[in-house]
Design a protein around this motif. Structure first.
Motif, PDB file in Angstrom:
ATOM      1  N   SER A  75       0.829  -1.213   0.000  1.00 14.70           N
ATOM      2  CA  SER A  75       0.000   0.000   0.000  1.00 14.70           C
ATOM      3  C   SER A  75       0.864   1.265   0.000  1.00 14.70           C
ATOM      4  CB  SER A  75      -0.965   0.010   1.188  1.00 14.70           C
ATOM      5  OG  SER A  75      -0.247   0.209   2.385  1.00 14.70           O
ATOM      6  N   HIS A  76       2.148   1.141   0.393  1.00 16.36           N
ATOM      7  CA  HIS A  76       3.044   2.308   0.305  1.00 16.36           C
ATOM      8  C   HIS A  76       3.205   2.765  -1.141  1.00 16.36           C
ATOM      9  CE1 HIS A  76       3.963   1.671   4.452  1.00 16.36           C
ATOM     10  NE2 HIS A  76       4.625   0.554   4.246  1.00 16.36           N
ATOM     11  N   TYR A  77       2.952   1.855  -2.070  1.00 20.58           N
ATOM     12  CA  TYR A  77       3.099   2.185  -3.501  1.00 20.58           C
ATOM     13  C   TYR A  77       1.741   2.153  -4.205  1.00 20.58           C
ATOM     14  CZ  TYR A  77       7.659   0.367  -2.055  1.00 20.58           C
ATOM     15  OH  TYR A  77       8.822   0.107  -1.369  1.00 20.58           O
ATOM     16  N   ASP A  78       0.661   2.096  -3.409  1.00 23.61           N
ATOM     17  CA  ASP A  78      -0.685   1.962  -3.939  1.00 23.61           C
ATOM     18  C   ASP A  78      -0.838   0.702  -4.812  1.00 23.61           C
ATOM     19  OD1 ASP A  78      -3.305   2.774  -4.027  1.00 23.61           O
ATOM     20  OD2 ASP A  78      -3.050   3.972  -5.849  1.00 23.61           O
ATOM     21  N   LEU A  79      -0.140  -0.351  -4.424  1.00 21.32           N
ATOM     22  CA  LEU A  79      -0.178  -1.600  -5.205  1.00 21.32           C
ATOM     23  C   LEU A  79      -0.862  -2.730  -4.431  1.00 21.32           C
ATOM     24  CD1 LEU A  79       3.452  -1.539  -6.666  1.00 21.32           C
ATOM     25  CD2 LEU A  79       1.332  -1.391  -7.986  1.00 21.32           C
ATOM     26  N   GLN A  80      -1.595  -2.379  -3.360  1.00 22.03           N
ATOM     27  CA  GLN A  80      -2.192  -3.415  -2.510  1.00 22.03           C
ATOM     28  C   GLN A  80      -3.095  -4.369  -3.292  1.00 22.03           C
ATOM     29  OE1 GLN A  80      -2.454  -0.155  -2.108  1.00 22.03           O
ATOM     30  NE2 GLN A  80      -4.619   0.396  -2.261  1.00 22.03           N
ATOM     31  N   ASP A  81      -3.788  -3.850  -4.304  1.00 19.67           N
ATOM     32  CA  ASP A  81      -4.706  -4.718  -5.049  1.00 19.67           C
ATOM     33  C   ASP A  81      -3.984  -5.668  -6.004  1.00 19.67           C
ATOM     34  OD1 ASP A  81      -6.756  -3.555  -3.686  1.00 19.67           O
ATOM     35  OD2 ASP A  81      -7.188  -2.068  -5.241  1.00 19.67           O
ATOM     36  N   GLN A  82      -2.688  -5.464  -6.165  1.00 18.32           N
ATOM     37  CA  GLN A  82      -1.887  -6.342  -7.027  1.00 18.32           C
ATOM     38  C   GLN A  82      -1.190  -7.443  -6.219  1.00 18.32           C
ATOM     39  OE1 GLN A  82      -1.406  -6.030 -10.408  1.00 18.32           O
ATOM     40  NE2 GLN A  82      -2.793  -4.287 -10.515  1.00 18.32           N
ATOM     41  N   ALA A  83      -1.470  -7.493  -4.931  1.00 19.45           N
ATOM     42  CA  ALA A  83      -0.688  -8.381  -4.049  1.00 19.45           C
ATOM     43  C   ALA A  83      -0.632  -9.818  -4.566  1.00 19.45           C
ATOM     44  CB  ALA A  83      -1.250  -8.346  -2.623  1.00 19.45           C
ATOM     45  N   TYR A  84      -1.780 -10.366  -4.888  1.00 17.77           N
ATOM     46  CA  TYR A  84      -1.801 -11.773  -5.307  1.00 17.77           C
ATOM     47  C   TYR A  84      -0.930 -11.991  -6.541  1.00 17.77           C
ATOM     48  CZ  TYR A  84      -3.524 -16.515  -5.863  1.00 17.77           C
ATOM     49  OH  TYR A  84      -3.596 -17.875  -5.943  1.00 17.77           O
ATOM     50  N   ARG A  85      -1.142 -11.136  -7.522  1.00 16.41           N
ATOM     51  CA  ARG A  85      -0.424 -11.286  -8.794  1.00 16.41           C
ATOM     52  C   ARG A  85       1.100 -11.118  -8.623  1.00 16.41           C
ATOM     53  NH1 ARG A  85      -0.714  -6.916 -13.469  1.00 16.41           N
ATOM     54  NH2 ARG A  85       0.406  -8.023 -15.109  1.00 16.41           N
ATOM     55  N   LEU A  86       1.505 -10.127  -7.841  1.00 19.01           N
ATOM     56  CA  LEU A  86       2.942  -9.871  -7.663  1.00 19.01           C
ATOM     57  C   LEU A  86       3.632 -11.055  -6.975  1.00 19.01           C
ATOM     58  CD1 LEU A  86       2.841  -6.097  -6.617  1.00 19.01           C
ATOM     59  CD2 LEU A  86       3.594  -7.036  -8.813  1.00 19.01           C
ATOM     60  N   ASN A  87       2.948 -11.659  -6.021  1.00 20.24           N
ATOM     61  CA  ASN A  87       3.527 -12.819  -5.327  1.00 20.24           C
ATOM     62  C   ASN A  87       3.560 -14.051  -6.225  1.00 20.24           C
ATOM     63  OD1 ASN A  87       4.115 -12.249  -2.328  1.00 20.24           O
ATOM     64  ND2 ASN A  87       2.162 -11.220  -2.667  1.00 20.24           N
ATOM     65  N   ARG A  88       2.452 -14.285  -6.918  1.00 24.09           N
ATOM     66  CA  ARG A  88       2.402 -15.458  -7.792  1.00 24.09           C
ATOM     67  C   ARG A  88       3.488 -15.374  -8.867  1.00 24.09           C
ATOM     68  NH1 ARG A  88      -2.504 -15.170 -11.275  1.00 24.09           N
ATOM     69  NH2 ARG A  88      -1.015 -13.878 -12.421  1.00 24.09           N
ATOM     70  N   GLU A  89       3.663 -14.178  -9.444  1.00 29.93           N
ATOM     71  CA  GLU A  89       4.684 -14.010 -10.491  1.00 29.93           C
ATOM     72  C   GLU A  89       6.097 -14.185  -9.926  1.00 29.93           C
ATOM     73  OE1 GLU A  89       4.123 -13.735 -14.002  1.00 29.93           O
ATOM     74  OE2 GLU A  89       2.424 -14.599 -12.934  1.00 29.93           O
ATOM     75  N   ALA A  90       6.325 -13.699  -8.712  1.00 35.63           N
ATOM     76  CA  ALA A  90       7.644 -13.864  -8.080  1.00 35.63           C
ATOM     77  C   ALA A  90       8.017 -15.343  -8.048  1.00 35.63           C
ATOM     78  CB  ALA A  90       7.618 -13.309  -6.657  1.00 35.63           C
ATOM     79  N   ALA A  91       7.039 -16.177  -7.701  1.00 34.71           N
ATOM     80  CA  ALA A  91       7.289 -17.615  -7.593  1.00 34.71           C
ATOM     81  C   ALA A  91       7.377 -18.263  -8.969  1.00 34.71           C
ATOM     82  CB  ALA A  91       6.184 -18.260  -6.772  1.00 34.71           C
ATOM     83  N   ARG A  92       6.476 -17.870  -9.847  1.00 31.09           N
ATOM     84  CA  ARG A  92       6.450 -18.482 -11.183  1.00 31.09           C
ATOM     85  C   ARG A  92       7.774 -18.235 -11.929  1.00 31.09           C
ATOM     86  NH1 ARG A  92       5.516 -17.533 -16.180  1.00 31.09           N
ATOM     87  NH2 ARG A  92       5.337 -15.285 -15.884  1.00 31.09           N
ATOM     88  N   LEU A  93       8.288 -17.012 -11.815  1.00 30.42           N
ATOM     89  CA  LEU A  93       9.546 -16.664 -12.493  1.00 30.42           C
ATOM     90  C   LEU A  93      10.707 -17.503 -11.943  1.00 30.42           C
ATOM     91  CD1 LEU A  93       9.291 -12.757 -12.515  1.00 30.42           C
ATOM     92  CD2 LEU A  93       9.030 -14.269 -14.505  1.00 30.42           C
ATOM     93  N   ALA A  94      10.677 -17.737 -10.637  1.00 31.57           N
ATOM     94  CA  ALA A  94      11.748 -18.537 -10.024  1.00 31.57           C
ATOM     95  C   ALA A  94      11.633 -19.992 -10.461  1.00 31.57           C
ATOM     96  CB  ALA A  94      11.689 -18.422  -8.502  1.00 31.57           C
TER      97      ALA A  94
END
Ligand SMILES: [Zn+2]
Length: 296
Positions: A75-94
């Motif tokens: 939420s510091h970057y106003d990205l709270q609604d992207q939380a699920y996607r950002l985490n899933r992509e972090a794992a998928r890329l790895a």
């Protein structure tokens, strides 16, 4: 479900984790005030290049770029609604670049908010945030969760509870300790015996220490822990304390400066070793050599 990673630990293998993510992203263009997790969708090739470099340096386990992936923190970057996607992509890329027989760990750090009764965030809300993060990381394909850099029992407990409610994967949990006049404790006063007792009661698979003031304090912390538990121990020291020089953050503990202390850590029958802030692929290579028994 049987975890290959836990089986390797019980067979006596020492597993090597990775080094820093944040400081590596900064080296490759992340500016101050920018969200590290946003790189997972905006510059995935950079995130993947860091993962690849760590696997190439000999890491058995690489952590996802999701340390700050809770809603509160995003939420510091106003990205709270992207939380699920950002985490899933972090794992998928790895997962995409993880070699056969190695592992991906889902990194989960503090929300950055203070939990009740001292602060605003309720325990239920914290659990919900960690649940969302853990579900996304599991969907992206992680093999284990690393709950790290925690300083309070309340927030650590919320994260562990959340992970266990959505997944059967193994959980490693580490606090960040510092050395004060009364010994080793977190910034919020959790000492090593309390940390070990709490994590054991919570049923984590692996416990330990990460980040902090560098290799000396981590070494003392692990010495204390080893006397208190037979659970596998994970340690990820910083490359010393950060110092700002010409607006650039520098860390002083080079691989050579850390080498002897890493040998001492290995002698304590540590089970998973890696690095936190300021460590890079060259630190990981040094650790690989020592684990493999070269350069003794
Ligand atoms: Zn760190």
């Amino acid at each position: 479900m049987e975890s290959v990673l836990l089986k390797r630990l019980s067979a006596g293998d020492i597993l090597l984790c990775d080094g820093a993510m944040g400081t590596e992203l900064q080296k490759r263009g992340l500016k101050r005030g920018e969200c590290p997790e946003l790189m997972n969708i905006e510059q995935p090739q950079i995130v993947q290049s860091i993962y690849r470099d760590y696997y190439a340096a000999g890491s058995d386990i690489v952590e996802t770029n999701s340390f700050g992936g809770t809603r509160s923190r995003l939420s510091h970057y106003d990205l709270q609604d992207q939380a699920y996607r950002l985490n899933r992509e972090a794992a998928r890329l790895a997962k995409e670049v993880c070699p056969e027989g190695r592992f991906v760990a889902g990194s989960m750090g503090p929300t950055g908010a203070i939990l009740e009764p001292y602060g605003e965030l309720s325990v239920d809300e914290a659990v919900d945030q960690f649940k969302e993060q853990a579900e996304a990381l599991a969907e992206g394909g992680v093999d284990i969760f690393f709950i790290e850099t925690m300083i309070t029992l309340e927030e650590m407990g919320a994260a562990i509870q959340a992970v266990k409610s959505v997944s059967d994967l193994p959980v490693a949990a580490t606090f960040t300790f510092e050395l004060g006049p009364t010994g080793i404790h977190t910034n919020w006063g959790v000492d090593v015996p309390s940390a070990v007792r709490f994590l054991t009661e919570q049923g984590v698979d692996i416990l330990g220490a990460n980040c902090g003031e560098g290799i000396d304090v981590i070494l003392r912390t692990v010495q204390e822990m080893r006397k208190l538990t037979d659970l596998p121990i994970l340690a990820q020291p910083n490359a010393g304390l950060p110092e700002i020089k010409n607006e650039v953050i520098v860390y002083h503990e080079t691989p050579e400066a850390m080498r002897e202390k890493i040998k001492e850590l290995l002698a304590l029958q540590i089970n998973i070793l890696g690095g936190c802030c300021g460590t890079s692929a060259s630190h990981i290579k040094m650790m690989r050599e020592l684990i493999d028994g070269k350069g003794q």
